[in-house]
Design a protein around this motif. Structure first.
Motif, PDB file in Angstrom:
ATOM      1  N   SER A  87       0.857  -1.187   0.000  1.00  0.00           N
ATOM      2  CA  SER A  87       0.000   0.000   0.000  1.00  0.00           C
ATOM      3  C   SER A  87       0.892   1.235   0.000  1.00  0.00           C
ATOM      4  O   SER A  87       2.104   1.135   0.241  1.00  0.00           O
ATOM      5  N   GLY A  88       0.279   2.393  -0.212  1.00  0.00           N
ATOM      6  CA  GLY A  88       1.031   3.642  -0.096  1.00  0.00           C
ATOM      7  C   GLY A  88       1.540   3.813   1.338  1.00  0.00           C
ATOM      8  O   GLY A  88       2.679   4.223   1.562  1.00  0.00           O
ATOM      9  N   MET A  89       0.692   3.484   2.314  1.00  0.00           N
ATOM     10  CA  MET A  89       1.108   3.638   3.708  1.00  0.00           C
ATOM     11  C   MET A  89       2.272   2.713   4.041  1.00  0.00           C
ATOM     12  O   MET A  89       3.171   3.091   4.800  1.00  0.00           O
ATOM     13  N   PHE A 113      -1.164  13.698   3.701  1.00  0.00           N
ATOM     14  CA  PHE A 113      -2.215  12.696   3.844  1.00  0.00           C
ATOM     15  C   PHE A 113      -2.428  12.411   5.335  1.00  0.00           C
ATOM     16  O   PHE A 113      -1.470  12.163   6.065  1.00  0.00           O
ATOM     17  N   GLU A 156       4.293  16.500   0.479  1.00  0.00           N
ATOM     18  CA  GLU A 156       3.514  16.212  -0.730  1.00  0.00           C
ATOM     19  C   GLU A 156       3.324  17.533  -1.451  1.00  0.00           C
ATOM     20  O   GLU A 156       3.070  18.546  -0.807  1.00  0.00           O
ATOM     21  N   ASP A 185       6.232  12.582  -1.472  1.00  0.00           N
ATOM     22  CA  ASP A 185       5.107  11.737  -1.850  1.00  0.00           C
ATOM     23  C   ASP A 185       4.550  12.321  -3.152  1.00  0.00           C
ATOM     24  O   ASP A 185       3.941  13.386  -3.161  1.00  0.00           O
ATOM     25  N   CYS A 187       2.296  11.242  -5.217  1.00  0.00           N
ATOM     26  CA  CYS A 187       1.020  10.606  -5.564  1.00  0.00           C
ATOM     27  C   CYS A 187       0.139  11.487  -6.455  1.00  0.00           C
ATOM     28  O   CYS A 187      -0.457  11.009  -7.417  1.00  0.00           O
ATOM     29  N   SER A 207       1.516   6.168  -3.595  1.00  0.00           N
ATOM     30  CA  SER A 207       0.368   5.317  -3.384  1.00  0.00           C
ATOM     31  C   SER A 207      -0.062   4.923  -4.791  1.00  0.00           C
ATOM     32  O   SER A 207      -0.666   5.721  -5.506  1.00  0.00           O
ATOM     33  N   THR A 209      -2.250   3.029  -5.550  1.00  0.00           N
ATOM     34  CA  THR A 209      -3.710   2.961  -5.478  1.00  0.00           C
ATOM     35  C   THR A 209      -4.387   4.068  -6.281  1.00  0.00           C
ATOM     36  O   THR A 209      -5.512   3.897  -6.745  1.00  0.00           O
ATOM     37  N   LYS A 210      -3.721   5.203  -6.432  1.00  0.00           N
ATOM     38  CA  LYS A 210      -4.338   6.373  -7.028  1.00  0.00           C
ATOM     39  C   LYS A 210      -4.105   6.363  -8.550  1.00  0.00           C
ATOM     40  O   LYS A 210      -4.575   5.482  -9.221  1.00  0.00           O
ATOM     41  N   GLY A 220      -1.829  -0.424  -3.472  1.00  0.00           N
ATOM     42  CA  GLY A 220      -0.393  -0.713  -3.592  1.00  0.00           C
ATOM     43  C   GLY A 220       0.417   0.550  -3.410  1.00  0.00           C
ATOM     44  O   GLY A 220      -0.135   1.658  -3.346  1.00  0.00           O
TER      45      GLY A 220
HETATM   46  C1  LIG Z   1      -3.822   7.580  -0.545  1.00  0.00           C
HETATM   47  C2  LIG Z   1      -2.570   8.256  -0.214  1.00  0.00           C
HETATM   48  C3  LIG Z   1      -1.587   7.622   0.573  1.00  0.00           C
HETATM   49  C4  LIG Z   1      -1.779   6.253   1.175  1.00  0.00           C
HETATM   50  O1  LIG Z   1      -1.880   5.274   0.205  1.00  0.00           O
HETATM   51  P1  LIG Z   1      -2.672   3.895   0.406  1.00  0.00           P
HETATM   52  O2  LIG Z   1      -2.409   3.173  -0.860  1.00  0.00           O
HETATM   53  O3  LIG Z   1      -4.104   4.232   0.651  1.00  0.00           O
HETATM   54  O4  LIG Z   1      -2.068   3.209   1.602  1.00  0.00           O
HETATM   55  C5  LIG Z   1      -0.416   8.316   0.806  1.00  0.00           C
HETATM   56  N1  LIG Z   1      -0.219   9.552   0.308  1.00  0.00           N
HETATM   57  C6  LIG Z   1      -1.144  10.189  -0.429  1.00  0.00           C
HETATM   58  C7  LIG Z   1      -0.862  11.541  -0.944  1.00  0.00           C
HETATM   59  C8  LIG Z   1      -2.348   9.565  -0.711  1.00  0.00           C
HETATM   60  O5  LIG Z   1      -3.276  10.206  -1.439  1.00  0.00           O
END
Ligand SMILES: *Cc1c(COP(=O)(O)O)cnc(C)c1O
Length: 395
Positions: A87-89, A113, A156, A185, A187, A207, A209-210, A220
């Motif tokens: 995950s991103g975390m 975040f 970020e 970060d 993202c 992340s 995921t985004k 992820g």
């Molecule tokens: C969503 C997000 C995260 C965490 O990512 P996950 O995949 O949800 O664990 C970290 N940083 C930013 C900027 C995000 O938007």
């Protein structure tokens, strides 16, 4: 950088970097759902485990599909190594656990975040790692917060939800003057719009995921940087602690990378049009989007980024009820706090993503009750405008 792809440009790397064809001559990258690998002999097993012979051992830390994603993202960010995470975390956790120890200090932007600030204040603090939070755009504030124990600067940019933009190069210089590493970060921009390593940052976090997925399917993350810090330290933590990306998710993300630039350009185009429309709307008090000439860091964003991103926020006349009315009047946009999806999403930061802050902390961060955030997707721009207008223009 992957040597075999060094000569190629971004769009080619996005489609080709990291692929290793198997004996089956497949055109598309295969998924390897296997937990372990078979050795030809006891001697070969011993050579693999000792690191004498490179190769797959166990999918907690070696998987061909995950490796393809790592090589492709490393190439796009211009980094030597990428480590994929669950995950991103867990990408952020792995970076902190690999690089920090008791007594160390982190200087972080306040506008990060929410879960990342919880990780720092509730969990890293338990192990004696202290964090000072500063204003993202106040370089002086960053400089003043650094002390002799400071190891990492974390940010970020653009920030969420107010889209403030940090000067990555200036903060990288500041970090290096004090022997610290700058962690970005990335993202919100992705390497299609912003490459922090080129601007001097040491580590890029994702992340996946985004926008890397881009279609809201998988969780992820990833850490990108040099061989020493990411290839040894962060990899060492991942191998030991196991916040591993699954091969299926890696495959989804690496296919996502193939269309990343096209999607990001389309997100930027829609967000720009929507920001301009909102900015001219009589019921809107303020629009936060780096692509507007009125944005305080518009010039910096234009220089540092290839596009202004897909996320914008705006303030409506009135307070919470007025913001909720806009959200509840939508018929198409999804009410969810996620972002980076082809489907547009709308959220009320004060009662969701920033709901755990005290009213004073929210006021400090500039998150008003009248604020609405939209992560602009790839639907038709006229339909997006009409969907938002339902709650704005009707009684
Ligand atoms: C969503 C997000 C995260 C965490 O990512 P996950 O995949 O949800 O664990 C970290 N940083 C930013 C900027 C995000 O938007």
């Amino acid at each position: 950088m992957n040597n075999e792809f060094e000569e190629f440009n971004f769009d080619t790397l996005a489609v080709r970097a990291g692929q290793v064809r198997t004996g089956e001559s497949e055109q598309s990258e295969p998924i390897f759902p296997t937990s372990s690998y078979v050795f030809g002999s006891a001697a070969e097993a011993a050579a693999r485990f000792s690191g004498e012979q490179p190769g797959n051992i166990y999918s907690r830390f070696t998987n061909p599909t995950v490796r393809t994603f790592e090589k492709r993202l490393a190439a796009l960010e211009g980094g030597e190594r990428c480590i994929a995470t669950s995950s991103g975390m867990s990408a952020i956790l792995s970076t902190f656990m690999a690089l920090l120890k008791t007594g160390d200090h982190v200087v972080s932007s306040r506008a990060i975040f929410g879960t990342t600030s919880v990780l720092l204040t509730n969990y890293m603090a338990k192990f004696g790692v202290k964090t000072t939070f500063v204003d993202l755009t106040n370089l002086d504030g960053w400089a003043k917060a650094i002390n002799t124990n400071t190891k990492l600067l974390f940010l970020e940019t653009p920030s969420n939800p107010l889209t403030e933009v940090a000067d990555i190069q200036a903060l990288a210089d500041l970090a290096h003057q004090h022997g610290c590493l700058l962690v970005v970060d990335n993202c919100f921009c992705t390497p299609a719009l912003q490459r922090p390593l080129e601007l001097g940052a040491d580590i890029v976090i994702h992340s996946a995921t985004k926008y890397l997925d881009g279609q809201g399917r998988c969780i992820g993350g990833a850490v990108v940087g040099n061989e020493d810090v990411v290839g040894n330290d962060v990899y060492g933590f991942l191998r030991t602690a196991g916040p591993t990306m699954s091969p299926f998710n890696a495959w989804v993300f690496l296919k996502g990378l193939e269309t990343l630039r096209l999607r990001m350009e389309a997100h930027c185009r829609n967000a720009q049009l929507l920001a301009e429309w909102l900015d001219a709307h009589p019921k809107i008090k303020h629009v936060y989007y780096p692509g507007l000439a009125s944005h305080p860091q518009h010039a910096l964003a234009a220089e540092q980024q290839k596009g202004f991103g897909g996320v914008l926020s705006f303030e409506v006349e009135g307070v919470k009820d007025a913001a909720w009315k806009v959200i509840d009047a939508t018929r198409m946009i999804s009410i969810t706090a996620n972002l980076g999806d082809t489907k547009s999403t709308i959220t009320h930061p004060a009662t969701t993503t920033h709901g755990r802050l005290t009213p004073e902390q929210r006021a400090d961060a500039g998150i008003r009750d009248s604020l609405v955030r939209v992560a602009v997707g790839l639907e038709d721009i006229e339909d997006l405008k009409a969907d938002l207008d339902r709650g704005l223009s009707r009684p």
